[in-house]
Design an enzyme around this catalytic site. Structure first.
Site, PDB file in Angstrom:
ATOM      1  N   TYR A 178      -2.111   3.339   7.547  1.00  0.00           N
ATOM      2  CA  TYR A 178      -1.881   2.577   6.228  1.00  0.00           C
ATOM      3  C   TYR A 178      -2.867   1.423   6.265  1.00  0.00           C
ATOM      4  CZ  TYR A 178       2.025   0.196   8.784  1.00  0.00           C
ATOM      5  OH  TYR A 178       2.524  -0.566   9.653  1.00  0.00           O
TER       6      TYR A 178
ATOM      7  N   ARG B 141       1.070  -9.303  11.399  1.00  0.00           N
ATOM      8  CA  ARG B 141       1.648  -8.387  12.416  1.00  0.00           C
ATOM      9  C   ARG B 141       0.384  -7.821  13.006  1.00  0.00           C
ATOM     10  NH1 ARG B 141       2.924  -3.169  11.099  1.00  0.00           N
ATOM     11  NH2 ARG B 141       3.869  -3.556   9.419  1.00  0.00           N
TER      12      ARG B 141
ATOM     13  N   HIS C 176       4.858  -2.095  13.113  1.00  0.00           N
ATOM     14  CA  HIS C 176       6.328  -2.623  12.451  1.00  0.00           C
ATOM     15  C   HIS C 176       7.466  -2.474  13.648  1.00  0.00           C
ATOM     16  CE1 HIS C 176      10.040  -2.948  10.298  1.00  0.00           C
ATOM     17  NE2 HIS C 176      10.185  -1.978  10.615  1.00  0.00           N
TER      18      HIS C 176
END
Lengths: 398, 341
Positions: free
Chosen positions: A305, A292, A296
């Site tokens: 993160y 990805r 998100h």
């Protein structure tokens, strides 16, 4: 008959070798993230450098026209994704779920399906929707808040987006069981179902149960897991100690890991899997190993993160660029072709923007419509009371 | 050579239209009739095939309709409900058996997230004609998780319909009507009453599924109940009659939608209402009835609406269920309090 003595526990030094060879946490993560091209398990037909390679089990004959078509699909759906992302930034959409980086996984899988096959998506499957003939404008209402998906799932054979993680896997298993019960499995004309979910979903009980149901009823179901490495902020190693495709073995059906950034490999593996299912040899799990590239959702902040060098590494594996290089090398496409696709993408983007900004809000009756197939007098009374209240405002509108 | 024995499983067609049946047998015959009427009706659940279900409600169905129409499923409730969703989309009419009330919660997500909402989400393009059968309630001396009354969770969820039968005739007809319904129906079966008998006329189809029914006329107070508490309420009314108190008894039958017009009409005459349910009382079906009756019948009420229910505790160990479950005396005590107001 064995004696009780034989039931005693083995001596510590007789423990299975596997116990002694238990992998370290670092080894587990390295295994889960092993992405070396040409690795033993990853099915790849087109390298990130745009070189065509072969695979002993999965190969595909592709014409120049077919590959140009796949390229066009990927470029257009990427444009849809980028436009929608921008529309969210401009406040026209409440949220968007970016597809960036997963174009090959979705176009390859989607183009492997036949019209008679059924698809059960999660909520990032804009590329699959595209291959099912759904106008991307039909996706916008979900994210603008005007509806929950305006396509006809029966006609398009594309189920509504499912937001609750993993629910659709069981729904797909049931649908595939129905295909089998209907006698639509067993030859080349057979039907199959595809179910789409992410790496995070594999931790859900419903996905486990879906594997169990599909296996014990021999359902013609292709589980298509897009492992994009991150379930919001939780990495794959927070979901599994084992590469995800290897889990299939525990359920008694094949699991294959395919380069999800390679549209040719994804198409080849998915076609094979669907064919197995329509002939009655399902189910099958495909792990499309991808990444990805964006957040998100537009509410997420991946810089909290994950490291930028990971992103940079995956940029080199871009699913569209490698096809472009291959098309040029093969002399299957020229600049005129690429320009025409760009122009088409520009037009599609404009159509999307135009459509989005002009979408009307649904009427208040929408709150109450189609809650039940056969009605509910108490709800109808509540609706009438509310609409009467609304109509009391000036002009009869709220 | 042994004399031929009657095969119970194929003894479906009743010799006479009116016969005396237990609730369990009436359900069995109702399911059989639905399967015969529509080849898309399939049964799904744990142990429902060869065993015939832990309460034998599906006894003989797999033998006669085959393993593809009576599915002995893996042991996972979310799987049962979740695959029923897919089968319904495919054109089937699944009837899921949840073995016991307390086991429905693993399937709760699929019920409230998918079964309840797909029709709404797709604006009617997908129907969910699924029936979820739940043997519910206490009084059978079972271990924990086997005696619960979870109906309010489902009545609270838009898109679901919730019913409960209380006698063999309703059991026979309501299960068939629920299967015919294009909406998902949670079908709560009063397991402690499974073996109570009553007359079933298999030719005289009763009224609509989602309507309550006045079972006994009375003038002094109204009792409203459903499922297992209907018998308790009728017994209480009989006992009260011996003391000269006339109680009207209404069987709700449908918990969602609630059909309260007969209740309003009754309360306007009697001025008093006692709601009887063995579910915990807070935020329950009984609460909803109390709220609506005070809203609609405020000037007719001679006393506050009273509730006789299970307590707001987990279902207790079975040696205490006699205290937990409303019985005839607790119902009559509430009636006395109402009358004394």
């Amino acid at each position: 008959m064995s004696s009780p003595e034989q039931w005693t526990h083995p001596e510590p030094d007789a423990a299975p070798a596997a116990t002694a060879a238990k992998p370290t946490a670092e080894q587990v993560i390295a295994g889960l993230r092993a992405t070396d091209e040409g690795g033993a398990d990853l099915v790849q037909l087109l390298t990130p450098e745009g070189e065509r390679v072969t695979h002993p089990d999965f190969d595909i004959d592709i014409t120049a026209e077919e590959l140009r078509g796949l390229y066009r699909d990927m470029v257009l759906i990427r444009r849809v994704d980028r436009e929608a992302n921008a529309l969210q930034r401009k406040g026209q959409l409440g949220i968007w779920v970016p597809l960036l980086g997963q174009e090959a996984a979705q176009i390859g899988a989607g183009r492997a399906m036949r019209q008679t096959d059924m698809a059960f998506p999660s909520y990032r499957e804009h590329g699959i929707a595209w291959t099912r003939g759904i106008n991307p404008t039909d996706l916008l209402g979900i994210f603008r808040g005007t509806d929950m998906g305006s396509w006809d799932p029966v006609e398009k054979r594309f189920h509504p987006y499912t937001i609750v993680i993993g629910n659709q896997v069981l729904n797909a298993a049931g649908y595939a069981m129905g295909q089998k019960f209907d006698g639509k499995v067993g030859d080349d004309e057979g039907e199959a179902t595809m179910c789409f979910f992410g790496d995070g979903a594999t931790s859900q009980g419903d996905v486990h149960e879906g594997f169990v149901w599909a296996a014990v009823y021999d359902a013609p179901l292709v589980f298509f897991c897009q492992n994009n490495q991150w379930a919001i902020s939780e990495p794959t190693e927070r979901q599994s100690r084992l590469p995800l495709y290897q889990r299939a073995r525990g359920y008694g059906f094949p699991g294959i890991r395919v380069d999800g950034n390679d549209v040719l490999a994804t198409l080849a593996v998915t076609k094979w899997a669907l064919d197995e299912c329509r002939h009655g040899n399902g189910p099958i799990l495909i792990e499309a190993f991808t990444y990805r590239m964006d957040a998100h959702t537009t509410s997420d902040d991946p810089s909290r993160y994950r490291l930028s060098d990971e992103l940079e590494m995956w940029k080199l594996k871009d699913p569209i660029e490698r096809v472009k290089v291959y098309l040029v090398r093969q002399q299957w496409a020229d600049s005129e072709f690429f320009d025409s696709i760009e122009a088409e993408a520009d037009a599609l983007g404009e159509e999307l923007r135009e459509f989005c900004t002009n979408m009307p809000d649904p009427p208040a009756e929408r709150i109450f419509s189609n809650v039940y197939a056969e009605g509910n007098p108490n709800l109808e009374a509540q609706r009438d009371e509310f609409l009467d209240y609304v109509s009391g405002f000036a002009g009869g509108e709220h | 050579m042994a004399a031929p024995t009657m095969d119970r499983s194929t003894a479906a067609a009743p010799a006479t239209p009116v016969q005396t049946l237990t609730i369990s047998k009436a359900l069995n015959l109702g399911l059989r009739a639905a399967m015969e009427a529509n080849p898309k009706v399939i049964m799904m659940g744990e142990d429902i095939g060869k065993l015939g279900g832990v309460f034998r409600i599906t006894d003989g169905l797999q033998k006669d309709f085959g393993e593809q129409r009576v599915l002995d499923t893996p042991l996972a409730e979310s799987g049962i409900i979740g695959t029923a969703v897919g089968l319904a989309i495919r054109g089937y009419r699944p009837v899921c058996e949840i073995q016991f009330d307390g086991f429905i919660f693993p399937g709760f997500d699929q019920i409230v997230s998918q079964v309840a909402k797909l029709h709404y989400r797709t604006q009617g393009r997908i129907k969910m004609p699924i029936v979820i059968r739940v043997p519910f309630g206490g009084g059978i001396g079972a271990v924990e998780h086997h005696s619960e009354s979870p109906e309010s969770y489902f009545a609270h969820t838009a898109g679901l319909k919730v019913v409960s039968c209380s006698n063999p005739s309703d059991a026979y007809w309501m299960i068939q009507q629920a299967i015919d319904c294009d909406d998902p129906v949670l079908f709560f079966e009063p397991k402690r009453r499974y073996y109570e008998k009553g007359e079933v006329d298999t030719t005289a189809k009763p009224g609509p599924l989602f309507e309550s029914r006045v079972l006994r006329s009375g003038t002094d107070a109204t009792l409203v109940a459903y499922g297992p508490m209907v018998r308790t309420s009728l017994d209480a009314a009989n006992a009260a009659a011996e003391d000269g108190t006339s109680l009207e008894v209404i069987d709700l039958r449908s918990l969602s939608p609630l059909d309260l017009e007969p209740v309003f009409e009754s309360v306007r005459r009697t001025g008093r209402l006692v709601v009887v349910s063995e579910a915990p009382s807070e935020s329950s079906i009984a609460s909803e009835i109390a709220a609506k009756v005070q809203q609609e019948c405020f000037y007719s009420l001679q006393a506050p609406v009273l509730r006789v229910t299970g307590f707001d505790t987990p279902y207790p160990p079975s040696k205490l269920e006699e205290e937990f479950l409303p019985d005839l005396d607790r119902v009559l005590h509430a009636v006395d309090r109402s009358l004394a107001w």
